[in-house]
Design a protein around this motif. Structure first.
Motif, PDB file in Angstrom:
ATOM      1  N   GLU B  86      34.205  48.362  39.028  1.00 40.14           N
ATOM      2  CA  GLU B  86      34.224  48.864  37.650  1.00 40.14           C
ATOM      3  C   GLU B  86      32.817  48.931  37.040  1.00 40.14           C
ATOM      4  O   GLU B  86      32.422  49.957  36.484  1.00 40.14           O
ATOM      5  CB  GLU B  86      35.122  47.975  36.772  1.00 40.14           C
ATOM      6  CG  GLU B  86      35.165  48.453  35.320  1.00 40.14           C
ATOM      7  CD  GLU B  86      36.076  47.606  34.424  1.00 40.14           C
ATOM      8  OE1 GLU B  86      36.826  46.768  34.933  1.00 40.14           O
ATOM      9  OE2 GLU B  86      36.019  47.819  33.188  1.00 40.14           O
ATOM     10  N   GLY B  89      30.361  51.337  39.044  1.00 39.99           N
ATOM     11  CA  GLY B  89      30.772  52.719  38.815  1.00 39.99           C
ATOM     12  C   GLY B  89      30.395  53.171  37.407  1.00 39.99           C
ATOM     13  O   GLY B  89      29.905  54.289  37.204  1.00 39.99           O
ATOM     14  N   VAL B 130      34.557  52.112  47.886  1.00 34.89           N
ATOM     15  CA  VAL B 130      35.315  51.286  46.936  1.00 34.89           C
ATOM     16  C   VAL B 130      35.223  49.783  47.268  1.00 34.89           C
ATOM     17  O   VAL B 130      35.351  49.400  48.415  1.00 34.89           O
ATOM     18  CB  VAL B 130      36.809  51.706  46.946  1.00 34.89           C
ATOM     19  CG1 VAL B 130      37.671  50.729  46.151  1.00 34.89           C
ATOM     20  CG2 VAL B 130      36.974  53.126  46.412  1.00 34.89           C
ATOM     21  N   GLU B 134      38.292  44.822  43.747  1.00 37.63           N
ATOM     22  CA  GLU B 134      38.712  45.473  42.501  1.00 37.63           C
ATOM     23  C   GLU B 134      38.955  46.944  42.828  1.00 37.63           C
ATOM     24  O   GLU B 134      38.429  47.861  42.202  1.00 37.63           O
ATOM     25  CB  GLU B 134      37.651  45.294  41.411  1.00 37.63           C
ATOM     26  CG  GLU B 134      36.226  45.525  41.878  1.00 37.63           C
ATOM     27  CD  GLU B 134      35.193  45.207  40.792  1.00 37.63           C
ATOM     28  OE1 GLU B 134      35.246  45.864  39.750  1.00 37.63           O
ATOM     29  OE2 GLU B 134      34.353  44.316  41.020  1.00 37.63           O
ATOM     30  N   ALA B 135      39.792  47.102  43.877  1.00 41.63           N
ATOM     31  CA  ALA B 135      39.951  48.399  44.514  1.00 41.63           C
ATOM     32  C   ALA B 135      40.369  49.510  43.546  1.00 41.63           C
ATOM     33  O   ALA B 135      39.829  50.616  43.588  1.00 41.63           O
ATOM     34  CB  ALA B 135      40.969  48.282  45.641  1.00 41.63           C
ATOM     35  N   ASN B 136      41.321  49.198  42.683  1.00 41.44           N
ATOM     36  CA  ASN B 136      41.852  50.258  41.815  1.00 41.44           C
ATOM     37  C   ASN B 136      40.803  50.743  40.825  1.00 41.44           C
ATOM     38  O   ASN B 136      40.659  51.948  40.599  1.00 41.44           O
ATOM     39  CB  ASN B 136      43.082  49.752  41.060  1.00 41.44           C
ATOM     40  CG  ASN B 136      44.168  49.261  42.003  1.00 41.44           C
ATOM     41  OD1 ASN B 136      44.137  49.557  43.197  1.00 41.44           O
ATOM     42  ND2 ASN B 136      45.112  48.503  41.486  1.00 41.44           N
ATOM     43  N   ALA B 137      40.045  49.791  40.258  1.00 43.73           N
ATOM     44  CA  ALA B 137      38.989  50.164  39.309  1.00 43.73           C
ATOM     45  C   ALA B 137      37.891  50.932  40.043  1.00 43.73           C
ATOM     46  O   ALA B 137      37.330  51.894  39.517  1.00 43.73           O
ATOM     47  CB  ALA B 137      38.421  48.926  38.634  1.00 43.73           C
ATOM     48  N   LEU B 139      38.262  52.807  42.681  1.00 44.32           N
ATOM     49  CA  LEU B 139      38.770  54.145  42.978  1.00 44.32           C
ATOM     50  C   LEU B 139      38.639  55.051  41.753  1.00 44.32           C
ATOM     51  O   LEU B 139      38.138  56.175  41.838  1.00 44.32           O
ATOM     52  CB  LEU B 139      40.240  54.033  43.398  1.00 44.32           C
ATOM     53  CG  LEU B 139      40.848  55.254  44.091  1.00 44.32           C
ATOM     54  CD1 LEU B 139      40.325  55.377  45.514  1.00 44.32           C
ATOM     55  CD2 LEU B 139      42.368  55.175  44.117  1.00 44.32           C
ATOM     56  N   LEU B 140      39.068  54.529  40.598  1.00 45.70           N
ATOM     57  CA  LEU B 140      39.007  55.331  39.371  1.00 45.70           C
ATOM     58  C   LEU B 140      37.551  55.654  39.012  1.00 45.70           C
ATOM     59  O   LEU B 140      37.256  56.741  38.511  1.00 45.70           O
ATOM     60  CB  LEU B 140      39.713  54.588  38.231  1.00 45.70           C
ATOM     61  CG  LEU B 140      41.221  54.368  38.474  1.00 45.70           C
ATOM     62  CD1 LEU B 140      41.803  53.405  37.439  1.00 45.70           C
ATOM     63  CD2 LEU B 140      41.982  55.688  38.453  1.00 45.70           C
TER      64      LEU B 140
END
Lengths: 296, 318
Positions: B86, B89, B130, B134-137, B139-140
């Motif tokens: 997060e 990124g 990624v 905190e994979a989902n963050a 990815l986004l």
């Protein structure tokens, strides 16, 4: 409970107006070779009477030329074919005002990008990147783009086919929908943390857990859809809402990846992101003068 | 601050993210934004009880090359493989956004501002993509970076520099592909699916990740130069990367379009000629493609000095 996982073609018919889907035609472009990118289904349909471009994956298809492509995987040909469909959409409405450009509906059920030696030799990164850039261009040009997750939305394939949309909808996990980078068991193995610990932590922090509900909390999915019949009206409502958001010159409601960034903070899933960006801005403002053109 | 002059002769491969950031721009010009004193740590690593870095493994800032403001993003492979979460990124997107905004304001104020004085973004990649913690963050965040790159089109050139240990893989592999120009050293590696992942998914017969030569043949700088994915192949020093970046700093944004590999319908058609060639050649090794491009002795070419390679290599024409 029913599922649409692995049934991208069936999902198209459930979403668009009955019998309206014409495969292989987008604007002036036709896709005539049945062996070209068979894992990608592209075409035109109407949705509540309006012409839309539809892009989906066919989990039944196998690409004879690139054997890593099956089960809805997006390979080299598939990525570029999807990009072609987007560019054909842009071309078809090039003369139209931003507010009347046709929507693009992405039906998402894909487990990954093509993982193979030939793919790396020629550059799978370019195929998936090309499709994302095309979608971003279409979105910024005014085309409303809605992604509807009906099955698997996995990692790089979801980035490729889904995450550049204005808005993302997902069927709830009762329909066996999956959204993740990796299942929590694999994450656990790689980062060397117990699954039990991760599952307990996931209750308060959705950031590494798998599933549409966690992505919803992070702002990565705008809305969850609870019934199959609910998909069509939900997509149509999003299209109208996206048009409204894009027409708003003050841009109070953002769409696309940065709209989901704002949503992540609002829903409490990603609260640091805006602070980081605000800090960068204020620090640059303090030194900006040094980087302005020098007086002669 | 590291000694700028000494940095120039350093191996780019061995350099830390901060040394690369400082050394790529003019001496003394680099200002770090969101630096370690700001303690921009990942809250998600904290929640997992993992070690954190005060810059989250990504150095961001702004410097100058001549009159040109150069916004720099530099990834640190020694911190969790240069992975993007997060915070990292958000730093990447924040820097690209600021470069675009600064460009818009400068151009509005000085319509005749020469290209060599307009902002440019340089990204020194060292990442597997990624961050799984905190994979989902992560990815986004990747999606936001891709969006930012498209927003930068025709306004602010974005240059990728790839020559660090980890290479540039996963989602960042397509982020790099989506930039305007790519500069690599022969030690740089660029791809989507890393060697270990291909082996794990498809088996050792498809790809033997322990075979270092095979890994470099498939994703290394020399191969990517033959394929046209890398626009420039430079020596492994900070000075060489910097010199190439400085050359690019003289160009207007319009000149970068011709260096792109993707990002227009015409380029998609061009890449599809490559895909058709892949289907026809069915290469079992990158060398097959080198041979097809007109290199009769791919093995000798691969093993020879870089200067000879640059002089005699034939690049794939699509």
């Amino acid at each position: 409970m029913e599922t649409l996982l692995g049934q991208g073609r069936a999902a198209i018919d459930l979403i668009v107006d009955a019998g309206s889907f014409t495969e292989g035609t987008v604007g002036a472009r036709t896709f005539d070779d049945p062996d070209f990118g068979p894992g990608a289904v592209v075409g035109t349909a109407s949705l509540e009477g309006e012409t839309v471009t539809v892009i989906a994956s066919d989990a039944e298809a196998f690409n004879e030329k690139f054997p890593v492509v099956y089960s809805g995987i997006i390979g080299l040909e598939e990525g570029y074919k999807m990009a072609q469909a987007v560019y054909a959409t842009l071309a078809a409405d090039a003369e139209k005002a931003a507010a009347s450009k046709r929507p693009i509906v992405l039906i998402v059920d894909t487990p990954g990008n093509g993982p193979g030696k030939v793919e790396e030799i020629f550059g799978m990164n370019k195929a998936t990147g090309a499709y994302q850039l095309a979608l971003a261009e279409a979105r910024l040009a005014g085309h409303p783009i809605v992604a509807m997750v009906v099955g698997r939305a996995i990692s790089g394939a979801f980035l490729c086919h889904g995450l550049q949309a204005d808005r993302i909808l997902s069927l709830t996990s009762e329909f066996q929908t999956m959204i993740h980078v990796m299942p929590i068991t694999s994450v656990s193995r790689i980062i060397k943390k117990d699954v039990e610990l991760l599952e307990a932590l996931a209750k308060s922090n959705p950031v590494f857990a798998a599933g549409p509900a966690f992505f919803f909390k992070l702002g990565g999915v705008e809305r969850l859809v609870e019934t199959i019949d609910g998909m069509r009206p939900a997509i149509a409502a999003q299209i109208a809402d996206i048009r409204k958001a894009k027409a708003d010159k003050a841009a109070t409601a953002l769409t696309g990846p940065r709209g989901r960034g704002a949503l992540g903070a609002e829903r409490g899933g990603r609260t640091v992101r805006p602070k980081v960006q605000e800090l960068l801005r204020s620090e640059f403002a303090a030194v900006e003068e040094r980087f302005r053109p020098r007086a002669n | 601050m590291p000694n700028w002059n000494r940095l120039q002769t350093n191996s780019f491969l061995e350099c830390s993210a901060r040394d690369r950031a400082v050394g790529l721009v003019d001496e003394g010009s680099f200002v770090e934004l969101g630096g370690p004193f700001d303690r921009l740590v990942s809250p998600h690593l904290v929640a997992l009880g993992e070690a954190v870095e005060n810059d989250d493994g990504i150095v961001t800032g702004v410097g100058r090359i001549g009159a040109r403001p150069v916004f720099v993003i530099s990834q640190e492979g020694r911190f969790i493989g240069g992975s993007v979460g997060e915070v990292g990124g958000a730093k990447m997107v924040g820097i690209i956004d600021m470069a675009i905004d600064f460009n818009d304001r400068l151009v509005a104020e000085f319509p005749d501002l020469p290209p060599s004085a307009r902002p440019l973004v340089a990204i020194s990649f060292e990442t597997g993509g990624v961050r799984l913690h905190e994979a989902n963050a992560g990815l986004l965040a990747h999606a936001e970076v891709m969006d930012a790159l498209q927003r930068a089109r025709h306004k602010v050139p974005v240059v990728a520099l790839i020559g660090s240990r980890i290479g540039c893989f996963g989602g960042m592999g397509f982020v790099a592909a989506a930039t305007d120009a790519i500069v690599m050293s022969e030690f740089g590696r660029l791809g989507l699916t890393g060697p270990e992942v291909i082996e794990q998914e498809m088996g050792k017969d498809e790809f033997d990740a322990s075979n270092r030569a095979l890994v470099y043949r498939t994703t290394g700088g020399r191969h990517k130069y033959v394929m046209g994915d890398a626009n420039f192949l430079v020596d492994d020093t900070v000075a060489a990367f910097r010199a190439q970046l400085a050359d690019l700093c003289a160009l207007p944004v319009s000149s970068f379009e011709a260096m792109r590999r993707i990002g227009s319908p015409e380029l998609v058609e061009k890449q599809l000629r490559g895909v058709a060639l892949a289907a026809e050649l069915k290469p079992s090794d990158a060398r097959d493609v080198w041979r097809h491009a007109g290199n009769n002795d791919p093995v000798g070419l691969a093993d020879g000095p870089l200067a000879d390679f640059r002089k005699s290599v034939r690049r794939l024409a699509l």
